[in-house]
Design an enzyme around this catalytic site. Structure first.
Site, PDB file in Angstrom:
ATOM      1  N   TYR A  97      -1.903  -0.651  10.364  1.00 31.00           N
ATOM      2  CA  TYR A  97      -1.905  -0.980   8.939  1.00 31.00           C
ATOM      3  C   TYR A  97      -0.590  -0.572   8.283  1.00 31.00           C
ATOM      4  CZ  TYR A  97      -3.479  -0.895   4.050  1.00 31.00           C
ATOM      5  OH  TYR A  97      -3.608  -1.090   2.696  1.00 31.00           O
TER       6      TYR A  97
ATOM      7  N   SER B 179       0.861  -1.184   0.000  1.00 28.41           N
ATOM      8  CA  SER B 179       0.000   0.000   0.000  1.00 28.41           C
ATOM      9  C   SER B 179       0.892   1.226   0.000  1.00 28.41           C
ATOM     10  CB  SER B 179      -0.890  -0.002   1.251  1.00 28.41           C
ATOM     11  OG  SER B 179      -1.477   1.272   1.469  1.00 28.41           O
TER      12      SER B 179
END
Length: 347
Positions: free
Chosen positions: A190, A177
Site C-alpha cells: 500500500y 495517504s
C-alpha cells in the site's frame, strides 16, 4: 415610573436587542460558512465512488450541486450508492469499471462525457489495501496494489487530461495517504503504491502549472470510513485486523469520513495544491520531514509490537471475515456504523 424601574426597563430592552442582534449575527455567520452550490452543474467523476470515502465525497459534491459520475468494480454496490445519492444527485451516472484495466477506464470516462459532457473534476479515489508483514506478502500483492492505486490514477488522468488542456480548465484530485509520505509497517504494498501516486501527482501539478488545469494531492490519515471491513489481511488475520480496526476507530487517532470529504471538496474549490487531513497525519509528516531517523526508529518499535508473520502463509482474508470478539466492542462501534452508512457493509 421610578428612576430605578426606568433603568431596569432600559437594561431589559437593551439586553433583548443585544440578544436578537447576536442571534441574527450568529445565523448570518452560519449562513456564510455553510457550503453553497459552488459546484453547480460541474461534472465530477469519482473512481471507487460506491462506498467509503468515495461515497462520502460523492455526497458532498452532490450537495454542492455537482453532476456525479461514479465507477466501481461491484455493480450491486454502485446501485446501492446511486439510490443513497438520489436526493443530492438524482441524475447520478454509474458504470462498473476496474481501474486497473486501461480500456475499462477509457470506456467509463468516455461514457461520462457522452452522458454529461466534458468532465470538470476527476477524483482518483479507487484503491485497495493489504495489511500484514512482508513475509506473508507475495509479488502479486505488490503488482495488484500498484495496478489499482497507481496505474488506475494514471489511466484516468491520461483519459481526461487532453480535453482539460484544450479547454484550459479542469481539476484532478488524487487521493494518496499519509502512508504515501511515511512508510507504515505491515502496509508495504500500500505504501509503495501511494508513494508512487504522490510522486506522480506532485510532478503533474508542477508540469500543469499555468495551463488552467489544477491538481490537488490529498494525504488522509486514518479515517472512520468502515473500509477496514473490505481491506485484505494476511498473516495472523484476526490480530492484524484488530490493530488496524482499533487504530482507525477512535476520535483521538482518526477522523470521520464526512469531515474528511468536506475538507477535500473545500480544497478542490480553492484550487489548493496539497492537503494533509488530520492533525495526527500533519504531525507525523512534519516530524518525519525534519527528523526521519527519529520516526524510522519509532516505527521500527511499532513494528515489534505488531503480530508476527504466520509461517509461510500468504493467504488473504477480508476484514469482515477476520473479526473476533476482541473487535466487537464499543471502541469500534463508530467504524461499524460508518461501514453501514457508507455502503462498506450490509446487515
Amino acid at each position: 415610573m421610578t428612576k430605578t424601574r426606568r433603568i431596569g426597563h432600559i437594561l431589559g430592552w437593551t439586553t433583548l436587542a443585544a440578544g436578537v442582534t447576536t442571534a441574527a449575527t450568529v445565523l448570518a455567520v452560519r449562513e456564510m460558512l455553510k457550503p453553497g452550490r459552488d459546484f453547480d452543474g460541474k461534472v465530477v467523476a469519482i473512481t471507487g465512488g460506491s462506498r467509503g470515502l468515495g461515497l462520502a465525497l460523492a455526497r458532498e459534491f452532490g450537495r454542492r450541486g455537482a453532476r456525479l459520475a461514479l465507477c466501481a468494480r461491484n455493480g450491486a454496490e454502485l446501485e446501492t450508492a446511486k439510490q443513497r445519492l438520489r436526493k443530492v444527485a438524482p441524475d447520478c451516472f454509474t458504470q462498473v469499471c476496474d481501474v486497473s484495466d486501461r480500456a475499462q477506464v477509457e470506456k467509463f470516462l468516455g461514457a461520462v462525457r457522452q452522458h454529461f459532457g466534458p468532465i470538470d473534476v476527476l477524483v482518483n479515489n479507487a484503491g485497495v489495501i493489504q495489511v500484514g508483514p512482508l513475509e506473508n506478502q507475495k509479488l502479486e500483492d505488490f503488482e495488484q496494489t500498484m495496478a489499482v492505486n497507481f496505474w488506475g490514477a494514471v489511466y484516468s488522468t491520461f483519459a481526461v487530461l487532453p480535453e482539460m488542456r484544450r479547454r484550459g480548465s479542469g481539476h484532478i484530485v488524487n487521493i494518496s495517504s499519509i502512508g504515501g509520505k511515511v512508510a507504515i509497517p505491515h502496509l508495504l504494498p500500500y505504501s509503495a503504491s501511494k508513494f508512487a501516486l504522490t510522486g506522480f501527482s506532485q510532478g503533474l501539478a508542477t508540469e500543469l502549472h499555468g495551463s488552467g488545469v489544477k491538481v490537488t494531492t490529498v494525504w488522509p490519515g486514518l479515517m472512520r470510513t468502515g473500509s477496514q471491513f473490505q481491506a485484505e489481511f494476511k498473516g495472523q488475520h484476526e490480530k492484524e485486523f484488530a490493530w488496524f480496526l482499533l487504530g482507525s476507530s477512535t476520535p483521538l487517532t482518526s477522523m470521520k469520513a464526512e469531515r474528511a470529504a468536506s475538507q477535500i471538496v473545500n480544497a478542490t474549490k480553492r484550487g489548493q495544491r496539497e492537503l494533509i487531513i488530520g492533525w495526527q497525519a500533519e504531525m507525523l509528516s512534519r516530524i518525519h520531514g525534519a527528523l526521519p531517523e527519529l520516526t524510522g526508529a519509532a516505527l521500527a518499535q511499532v513494528n515489534r509490537l505488531l503480530p508476527n508473520a504466520s509461517g509461510t502463509d500468504t493467504g488473504m482474508k477480508k476484514g469482515r471475515d477476520s473479526e473476533s470478539l476482541a473487535t466487537r466492542n464499543p471502541i469500534t462501534a463508530s467504524n461499524r456504523f460508518a461501514a453501514k452508512r457508507l455502503n462498506e457493509r450490509h446487515g
